[in-house]
Design a protein around this motif. Structure first.
Motif, PDB file in Angstrom:
ATOM      1  N   ALA A  45       0.835  -1.209   0.000  1.00 47.98           N
ATOM      2  CA  ALA A  45       0.000   0.000   0.000  1.00 47.98           C
ATOM      3  C   ALA A  45       0.866   1.254   0.000  1.00 47.98           C
ATOM      4  N   ASP A  46       1.946   1.241   0.782  1.00 46.30           N
ATOM      5  CA  ASP A  46       2.837   2.400   0.808  1.00 46.30           C
ATOM      6  C   ASP A  46       3.593   2.558  -0.504  1.00 46.30           C
ATOM      7  N   LEU A  47       3.987   1.452  -1.108  1.00 45.23           N
ATOM      8  CA  LEU A  47       4.654   1.523  -2.404  1.00 45.23           C
ATOM      9  C   LEU A  47       3.710   2.065  -3.473  1.00 45.23           C
ATOM     10  N   VAL A  48       2.458   1.643  -3.446  1.00 43.11           N
ATOM     11  CA  VAL A  48       1.464   2.147  -4.384  1.00 43.11           C
ATOM     12  C   VAL A  48       1.242   3.642  -4.149  1.00 43.11           C
ATOM     13  N   ALA A  49       1.167   4.052  -2.892  1.00 41.24           N
ATOM     14  CA  ALA A  49       0.980   5.472  -2.573  1.00 41.24           C
ATOM     15  C   ALA A  49       2.107   6.316  -3.145  1.00 41.24           C
ATOM     16  N   VAL A  70       5.616   3.609  -6.721  1.00 40.01           N
ATOM     17  CA  VAL A  70       6.853   2.880  -7.002  1.00 40.01           C
ATOM     18  C   VAL A  70       6.636   1.367  -6.962  1.00 40.01           C
ATOM     19  N   ALA A  71       5.407   0.919  -7.086  1.00 44.75           N
ATOM     20  CA  ALA A  71       5.099  -0.512  -6.983  1.00 44.75           C
ATOM     21  C   ALA A  71       5.281  -1.225  -8.317  1.00 44.75           C
ATOM     22  N   GLU A  72       6.450  -1.062  -8.909  1.00 49.15           N
ATOM     23  CA  GLU A  72       6.786  -1.773 -10.139  1.00 49.15           C
ATOM     24  C   GLU A  72       7.110  -3.224  -9.804  1.00 49.15           C
ATOM     25  N   ALA A  73       7.119  -4.086 -10.803  1.00 48.10           N
ATOM     26  CA  ALA A  73       7.319  -5.519 -10.582  1.00 48.10           C
ATOM     27  C   ALA A  73       8.621  -5.815  -9.839  1.00 48.10           C
ATOM     28  N   ASP A  74       9.713  -5.142 -10.207  1.00 50.76           N
ATOM     29  CA  ASP A  74      10.987  -5.423  -9.538  1.00 50.76           C
ATOM     30  C   ASP A  74      10.974  -4.965  -8.084  1.00 50.76           C
ATOM     31  N   VAL A  75      10.206  -3.933  -7.775  1.00 49.71           N
ATOM     32  CA  VAL A  75      10.092  -3.454  -6.398  1.00 49.71           C
ATOM     33  C   VAL A  75       9.219  -4.408  -5.587  1.00 49.71           C
ATOM     34  N   VAL A  76       8.150  -4.888  -6.193  1.00 49.03           N
ATOM     35  CA  VAL A  76       7.298  -5.870  -5.517  1.00 49.03           C
ATOM     36  C   VAL A  76       8.104  -7.129  -5.220  1.00 49.03           C
TER      37      VAL A  76
END
Length: 127
Positions: free
Chosen positions: A20-24, A27-33
């Motif tokens: 949720a914080d990455l989406v906010a 920056v919730a790209e596949a490599d970050v996930v």
């Protein structure tokens, strides 16, 4: 179907909060996930060794992802509170404890609970 164990519940909750914080921060790209998944795998072992640490998993995963992003991309999440000066990242407090929050040490304020950065950033990019 077997019920989900408390360990798995804690890990799923930690994953959801950090995502949720990455989406906010957009920056919730596949490599970050993938960094989140790596942390979850490592923290699964950690909590299996220390079951009392389940309440600390969300903060630890947030710190793991923050550290991994720093190595690869730069600081995250950037402080939405301080409007001037050098950009700086928020920190997770407590470092090892329940109810983790993102805090700005420069301003001395609690910005948001881990998982609630969107309320502080308005979903604006923080990388």
């Amino acid at each position: 179907m077997d019920p989900i164990s408390p360990l798995e519940q804690a890990l799923h909750a930690a994953r959801a909060l950090v995502l949720a914080d990455l989406v906010a921060g957009q920056v919730a790209e596949a490599d970050v996930v993938s960094l989140v998944e790596d942390s979850i795998a490592q923290r699964r072992w950690w909590v299996e060794q220390w079951p009392e640490g389940q309440a600390f998993v969300a903060g630890l995963v947030a710190q793991d992802v923050q550290d991994a992003l720093l190595e690869r991309y730069g600081r995250w999440p950037l402080c939405p509170v301080c409007g001037s000066g050098d950009p700086h990242a928020l920190d997770v407090e407590p470092e090892l404890g329940p109810d983790p929050h993102w805090v700005c040490h420069k301003a001395g304020v609690k910005v948001a609970s881990v998982g609630s950065l969107s309320s502080a950033t308005g979903g604006m990019t923080s990388s």
